[in-house]
Design a protein around this motif. Structure first.
Motif, PDB file in Angstrom:
ATOM      1  N   GLU A 145       0.851  -1.185   0.000  1.00 41.22           N
ATOM      2  CA  GLU A 145       0.000   0.000   0.000  1.00 41.22           C
ATOM      3  C   GLU A 145       0.888   1.237   0.000  1.00 41.22           C
ATOM      4  O   GLU A 145       1.558   1.524   0.995  1.00 41.22           O
ATOM      5  N   ILE A 146       0.906   1.935  -1.151  1.00 41.72           N
ATOM      6  CA  ILE A 146       1.647   3.184  -1.278  1.00 41.72           C
ATOM      7  C   ILE A 146       0.793   4.145  -2.097  1.00 41.72           C
ATOM      8  O   ILE A 146      -0.123   3.728  -2.806  1.00 41.72           O
ATOM      9  N   ALA A 147       1.117   5.410  -1.992  1.00 42.73           N
ATOM     10  CA  ALA A 147       0.379   6.436  -2.746  1.00 42.73           C
ATOM     11  C   ALA A 147       0.520   6.166  -4.241  1.00 42.73           C
ATOM     12  O   ALA A 147       1.553   5.676  -4.704  1.00 42.73           O
ATOM     13  N   ASP A 148      -0.527   6.519  -4.988  1.00 40.22           N
ATOM     14  CA  ASP A 148      -0.521   6.312  -6.440  1.00 40.22           C
ATOM     15  C   ASP A 148       0.676   6.995  -7.106  1.00 40.22           C
ATOM     16  O   ASP A 148       1.301   6.430  -8.005  1.00 40.22           O
ATOM     17  N   TRP A 149       1.012   8.204  -6.647  1.00 38.08           N
ATOM     18  CA  TRP A 149       2.120   8.921  -7.286  1.00 38.08           C
ATOM     19  C   TRP A 149       3.442   8.196  -7.067  1.00 38.08           C
ATOM     20  O   TRP A 149       4.327   8.251  -7.924  1.00 38.08           O
ATOM     21  N   ASP A 185       9.435  16.557   1.999  1.00 37.19           N
ATOM     22  CA  ASP A 185       8.595  17.268   2.970  1.00 37.19           C
ATOM     23  C   ASP A 185       7.123  16.900   2.867  1.00 37.19           C
ATOM     24  O   ASP A 185       6.256  17.657   3.270  1.00 37.19           O
ATOM     25  N   GLN A 186       6.848  15.744   2.308  1.00 33.09           N
ATOM     26  CA  GLN A 186       5.468  15.250   2.217  1.00 33.09           C
ATOM     27  C   GLN A 186       5.402  13.881   2.904  1.00 33.09           C
ATOM     28  O   GLN A 186       5.895  12.897   2.372  1.00 33.09           O
ATOM     29  N   PRO A 187       4.800  13.815   4.102  1.00 31.52           N
ATOM     30  CA  PRO A 187       4.676  12.519   4.776  1.00 31.52           C
ATOM     31  C   PRO A 187       3.727  11.601   4.019  1.00 31.52           C
ATOM     32  O   PRO A 187       2.644  12.018   3.602  1.00 31.52           O
ATOM     33  N   GLU A 188       4.160  10.353   3.831  1.00 36.33           N
ATOM     34  CA  GLU A 188       3.338   9.367   3.123  1.00 36.33           C
ATOM     35  C   GLU A 188       3.318   8.065   3.910  1.00 36.33           C
ATOM     36  O   GLU A 188       4.374   7.530   4.249  1.00 36.33           O
ATOM     37  N   PRO A 189       2.130   7.534   4.189  1.00 45.19           N
ATOM     38  CA  PRO A 189       2.055   6.223   4.847  1.00 45.19           C
ATOM     39  C   PRO A 189       2.308   5.114   3.822  1.00 45.19           C
ATOM     40  O   PRO A 189       1.894   5.211   2.660  1.00 45.19           O
ATOM     41  N   LEU A 190       3.008   4.079   4.256  1.00 41.41           N
ATOM     42  CA  LEU A 190       3.312   2.918   3.421  1.00 41.41           C
ATOM     43  C   LEU A 190       2.963   1.656   4.195  1.00 41.41           C
ATOM     44  O   LEU A 190       3.080   1.629   5.428  1.00 41.41           O
ATOM     45  N   TYR A 191       2.562   0.619   3.487  1.00 43.70           N
ATOM     46  CA  TYR A 191       2.464  -0.710   4.083  1.00 43.70           C
ATOM     47  C   TYR A 191       3.249  -1.652   3.191  1.00 43.70           C
ATOM     48  O   TYR A 191       2.998  -1.726   1.973  1.00 43.70           O
ATOM     49  N   ILE A 192       4.209  -2.361   3.792  1.00 42.50           N
ATOM     50  CA  ILE A 192       5.074  -3.265   3.043  1.00 42.50           C
ATOM     51  C   ILE A 192       5.006  -4.649   3.673  1.00 42.50           C
ATOM     52  O   ILE A 192       5.466  -4.839   4.809  1.00 42.50           O
TER      53      ILE A 192
END
Length: 152
Positions: free
Chosen positions: A49-53, A88-95
């Motif tokens: 699960e990661i941001a589309d960009w 400088d953009q926090p992004e949640p990830l699931y690996i």
């Protein structure tokens, strides 16, 4: 029918368990000293699960760094979630662990590399007589996990 032990899959499971233990310690106590991690993973794994960009920018694989700034580390038996800073953009990830291709801690010259991603294969594989005949014709190379490639 004969049985054979799938050492490669067993080794990968043990290595993923080691990653889980390390991340659980970091979750509870933070990163000690100069330790930090480079984690390369398969961005196309169905459970990532990661941001589309990010998946658009890194189609196939991506390496993240857990060092100075990370938060919300949540380690489970299947994988881990973490929020990392991308410009400088926090992004949640699931690996999930089975999406990890390499796990490296350069501060102590330690690294793991996963040659294959075949967790759906059982640890002990039953061979049919046809499989045995095919095995006799095709030699199998042993899978060796080398840590030397990560040493300086």
């Amino acid at each position: 029918m004969s049985r054979r032990i799938d050492y490669g899959n067993l080794m990968h499971r043990a290595m993923r368990g080691l990653i889980q233990q390390v991340l659980e310690d970091v979750q509870e106590n933070g990163l000690p000293g100069n330790h930090h991690f480079f984690i390369t993973f398969d961005t196309m794994h169905p459970d990532v699960e990661i941001a589309d960009w990010l998946s658009d920018r890194y189609p196939g694989e991506m390496t993240v760094v857990m060092q100075h700034w990370f938060e919300n580390l949540d380690v489970t038996d299947e994988g881990f979630a973490v929020t990392l800073n991308f410009g400088d953009q926090p992004e949640p990830l699931y690996i999930p662990y089975d999406a990890i291709k390499t796990f490296v801690d350069p501060s102590v010259e330690f690294g793991l590399r996963f040659e294959t991603q075949e967790d759906d294969v059982p640890e002990i594989v039953e061979d049919t007589p046809e499989d045995e005949a095919a095995e006799e014709e095709e030699p199998h190379d042993a899978e060796i996990v080398s840590l030397d490639s990560f040493r300086k």
